[in-house]
Design a protein around this motif. Structure first.
Motif, PDB file in Angstrom:
ATOM      1  N   GLU A   1       9.685  -6.990   0.078  1.00  0.00           N
ATOM      2  CA  GLU A   1       9.523  -8.164   0.925  1.00  0.00           C
ATOM      3  C   GLU A   1       8.472  -7.827   1.989  1.00  0.00           C
ATOM      4  OE1 GLU A   1      10.626 -11.026   0.428  1.00  0.00           O
ATOM      5  OE2 GLU A   1      12.537 -10.941  -0.630  1.00  0.00           O
ATOM      6  N   LEU A   2       7.803  -8.868   2.495  1.00  0.00           N
ATOM      7  CA  LEU A   2       6.701  -8.630   3.442  1.00  0.00           C
ATOM      8  C   LEU A   2       7.133  -7.824   4.666  1.00  0.00           C
ATOM      9  CD1 LEU A   2       4.552 -11.895   3.711  1.00  0.00           C
ATOM     10  CD2 LEU A   2       3.970  -9.724   2.622  1.00  0.00           C
ATOM     11  N   GLU A   3       8.301  -8.153   5.211  1.00  0.00           N
ATOM     12  CA  GLU A   3       8.730  -7.528   6.472  1.00  0.00           C
ATOM     13  C   GLU A   3       9.021  -6.052   6.316  1.00  0.00           C
ATOM     14  OE1 GLU A   3       9.264 -11.331   5.550  1.00  0.00           O
ATOM     15  OE2 GLU A   3      10.962 -10.046   4.981  1.00  0.00           O
TER      16      GLU A   3
ATOM     17  N   ASP B   1      -0.865  13.175   4.713  1.00  0.00           N
ATOM     18  CA  ASP B   1      -1.067  12.203   5.795  1.00  0.00           C
ATOM     19  C   ASP B   1      -1.807  10.956   5.347  1.00  0.00           C
ATOM     20  OD1 ASP B   1      -1.617  14.615   8.521  1.00  0.00           O
ATOM     21  OD2 ASP B   1       0.190  14.000   7.433  1.00  0.00           O
ATOM     22  N   THR B   2      -2.651  11.064   4.340  1.00  0.00           N
ATOM     23  CA  THR B   2      -3.512   9.923   3.991  1.00  0.00           C
ATOM     24  C   THR B   2      -3.130   9.250   2.672  1.00  0.00           C
ATOM     25  OG1 THR B   2      -5.168  11.281   2.813  1.00  0.00           O
ATOM     26  CG2 THR B   2      -5.452  11.007   5.189  1.00  0.00           C
ATOM     27  N   GLU B   3      -2.015   9.619   2.104  1.00  0.00           N
ATOM     28  CA  GLU B   3      -1.644   9.069   0.795  1.00  0.00           C
ATOM     29  C   GLU B   3      -1.605   7.542   0.804  1.00  0.00           C
ATOM     30  OE1 GLU B   3       2.042  10.468  -0.783  1.00  0.00           O
ATOM     31  OE2 GLU B   3       1.913   9.226  -2.579  1.00  0.00           O
ATOM     32  N   HIS B   4      -1.180   6.957   1.913  1.00  0.00           N
ATOM     33  CA  HIS B   4      -0.995   5.503   1.948  1.00  0.00           C
ATOM     34  C   HIS B   4      -2.107   4.772   2.690  1.00  0.00           C
ATOM     35  CE1 HIS B   4       3.362   6.904   1.446  1.00  0.00           C
ATOM     36  NE2 HIS B   4       2.854   6.618   0.276  1.00  0.00           N
ATOM     37  N   TYR B   5      -3.225   5.439   2.910  1.00  0.00           N
ATOM     38  CA  TYR B   5      -4.376   4.786   3.527  1.00  0.00           C
ATOM     39  C   TYR B   5      -5.199   4.072   2.463  1.00  0.00           C
ATOM     40  CZ  TYR B   5      -3.954   7.648   7.826  1.00  0.00           C
ATOM     41  OH  TYR B   5      -3.536   8.245   8.998  1.00  0.00           O
TER      42      TYR B   5
ATOM     43  N   GLU C   1       8.939   6.147   2.042  1.00  0.00           N
ATOM     44  CA  GLU C   1       9.965   5.861   3.043  1.00  0.00           C
ATOM     45  C   GLU C   1       9.635   6.519   4.375  1.00  0.00           C
ATOM     46  OE1 GLU C   1      13.799   6.817   1.432  1.00  0.00           O
ATOM     47  OE2 GLU C   1      13.521   5.491  -0.295  1.00  0.00           O
ATOM     48  N   ARG C   2       8.913   7.636   4.328  1.00  0.00           N
ATOM     49  CA  ARG C   2       8.484   8.259   5.601  1.00  0.00           C
ATOM     50  C   ARG C   2       7.483   7.364   6.311  1.00  0.00           C
ATOM     51  NH1 ARG C   2       8.235  13.161   3.099  1.00  0.00           N
ATOM     52  NH2 ARG C   2       6.024  12.936   2.690  1.00  0.00           N
ATOM     53  N   SER C   3       6.569   6.756   5.528  1.00  0.00           N
ATOM     54  CA  SER C   3       5.554   5.881   6.134  1.00  0.00           C
ATOM     55  C   SER C   3       6.143   4.549   6.548  1.00  0.00           C
ATOM     56  CB  SER C   3       4.391   5.648   5.163  1.00  0.00           C
ATOM     57  OG  SER C   3       3.723   6.855   4.857  1.00  0.00           O
ATOM     58  N   PHE C   4       7.124   4.068   5.764  1.00  0.00           N
ATOM     59  CA  PHE C   4       7.721   2.742   6.011  1.00  0.00           C
ATOM     60  C   PHE C   4       9.233   2.882   6.076  1.00  0.00           C
ATOM     61  CE2 PHE C   4       3.550   1.310   5.291  1.00  0.00           C
ATOM     62  CZ  PHE C   4       3.070   1.912   4.138  1.00  0.00           C
TER      63      PHE C   4
ATOM     64  N   GLY D   1       5.359  -2.382  10.679  1.00  0.00           N
ATOM     65  CA  GLY D   1       5.754  -1.281  11.545  1.00  0.00           C
ATOM     66  C   GLY D   1       4.541  -0.512  12.017  1.00  0.00           C
ATOM     67  N   ASP D   2       4.764   0.741  12.379  1.00  0.00           N
ATOM     68  CA  ASP D   2       3.695   1.546  12.965  1.00  0.00           C
ATOM     69  C   ASP D   2       2.556   1.807  11.988  1.00  0.00           C
ATOM     70  OD1 ASP D   2       6.023   3.636  14.835  1.00  0.00           O
ATOM     71  OD2 ASP D   2       5.095   1.695  15.294  1.00  0.00           O
ATOM     72  N   PHE D   3       2.878   1.974  10.713  1.00  0.00           N
ATOM     73  CA  PHE D   3       1.842   2.423   9.772  1.00  0.00           C
ATOM     74  C   PHE D   3       0.864   1.320   9.405  1.00  0.00           C
ATOM     75  CE2 PHE D   3       0.911   6.243   7.410  1.00  0.00           C
ATOM     76  CZ  PHE D   3       0.040   5.823   6.435  1.00  0.00           C
TER      77      PHE D   3
END
Lengths: 167, 166
Positions: free
Chosen positions: B138-140, A89-93, B22-25, B144-146
């Motif tokens: 690219e910036l866009e 869950d926090t990998e990208h924090y 890709e799950r996060s973004f 999103g949510d993350f």
């Protein structure tokens, strides 16, 4: 089990008794099993009593149960689950605040000193941001001022090894 | 031999994608982002944006972290703006490539600052995703949510005609 009726002249008659399963005798009061007596007629003094705490009859088989080891395994399993969930869950924090506010991180801190062996092993095998948890549990900061992440990892591992948390 | 070649191709495709990213973004799933490093918890996006690969930049009273003296809290956009002003950046509204300037873009959500990306000489942006990997985008693609949305662009003249980490 075979039994013999008195033989009649010229003929031997055998009566087979239906086999009876082995069932240890249970004490009604006090709970648990104190001693096992055979189905067969053996004097109880010939059967050594088994200590209650280490004797559990399960599924028709006799096995030994060590409560302390079971508790340790349960805590370790719980720790591992929380670590994996936290890492995913926090990998990208980039925010340390968000990392340590994660419910799994809070739960690990809540495990207290019992989590230290697991934390140090985790820090050694997969270095990550455990410094806040270690600080909260031990009450001190083993990393020197102005240390980098790697230097802090090294300092904590040295501290943990000196106190026997690392094998 | 054909089977080995197919397997090697599949592995190459898989190695060029990060499914956790890709799950996060989700926008990355259909975009040609480029991975440029393995996962590394040593440094975060702020450190990467200023060119430091050895420290995790965050404002906390525990050793193992760094935050520039004089910058406000790392939990505020103003704090992140202070960090880059200390390093010579000034706010701008232009996110396009200007060859003599290097730029950074700060993302924020309702919770506060989330991420900062740095622009490369190619015009693409490069990011360190928290404790994860560096990648070009690219910036866009990260909005999103993350990480929320880009809320600030800042720029400074290239130091000695060169960009950070290039």
């Amino acid at each position: 089990m075979l039994s013999h009726s008195p033989p009649k002249p010229g003929r031997t008659r055998l009566h087979r008794q239906s086999p009876k399963p082995y069932r240890p005798r249970r004490r009604r009061s006090g709970g648990g099993l104190k001693a096992v007596t055979s189905h067969f007629d053996m004097p109880t003094s010939a059967v050594a009593p088994l200590p209650f705490d280490s004797f559990v009859l399960r599924m028709g088989r006799i096995s030994y149960d060590y409560p302390e080891r079971e508790e340790q395994r349960t805590l370790q399993n719980e720790f591992r689950e929380h670590v994996e969930r936290w890492k995913e869950d926090t990998e990208h924090y980039s925010s340390l605040s968000k990392m340590i506010m994660h419910p799994s991180y809070m739960r690990i801190m809540g495990m207290g000193p019992a989590a230290l062996p697991f934390l140090f092993r985790e820090l050694k095998e997969r270095p990550d941001h455990w410094f806040v948890a270690l600080n909260a549990i031990t009450g001190l900061d083993a990393a020197p001022p102005k240390s980098t992440f790697n230097e802090a990892v090294s300092a904590w591992l040295t501290w943990g090894a000196k106190r026997g948390y690392l094998q | 031999m054909v089977d080995m070649g197919c397997q090697a191709g599949i592995f190459a495709i898989m190695a060029s994608r990060d499914f956790a990213l890709e799950r996060s973004f989700p926008k990355l799933r259909t975009m040609p982002y480029v991975l440029t490093s393995p996962t590394d918890p040593q440094y975060n996006c702020v450190a990467f944006a200023v060119g430091d690969l050895s420290q995790f930049w965050y404002d906390v009273n525990i050793n193992g972290y760094y935050w520039p003296p004089g910058a406000r809290s790392a939990d505020t956009i103003e704090g992140w703006k202070d960090v880059f002003e200390i390093h010579g950046y000034r706010e701008t509204i232009d996110r396009s490539l200007e060859s003599e300037y290097e730029k950074i873009a700060i993302y924020a959500s309702a919770d506060g600052p989330e991420h900062v990306a740095r622009q490369r000489a190619s015009g693409l942006w490069t990011s360190k995703a928290g404790k994860g990997r560096d990648f070009e985008h690219e910036l866009e693609w990260l909005e999103g949510d993350f990480y929320g949305h880009v809320v600030k662009i800042m720029k400074r003249k290239c130091q000695g005609g060169r960009r950070v980490l290039e």
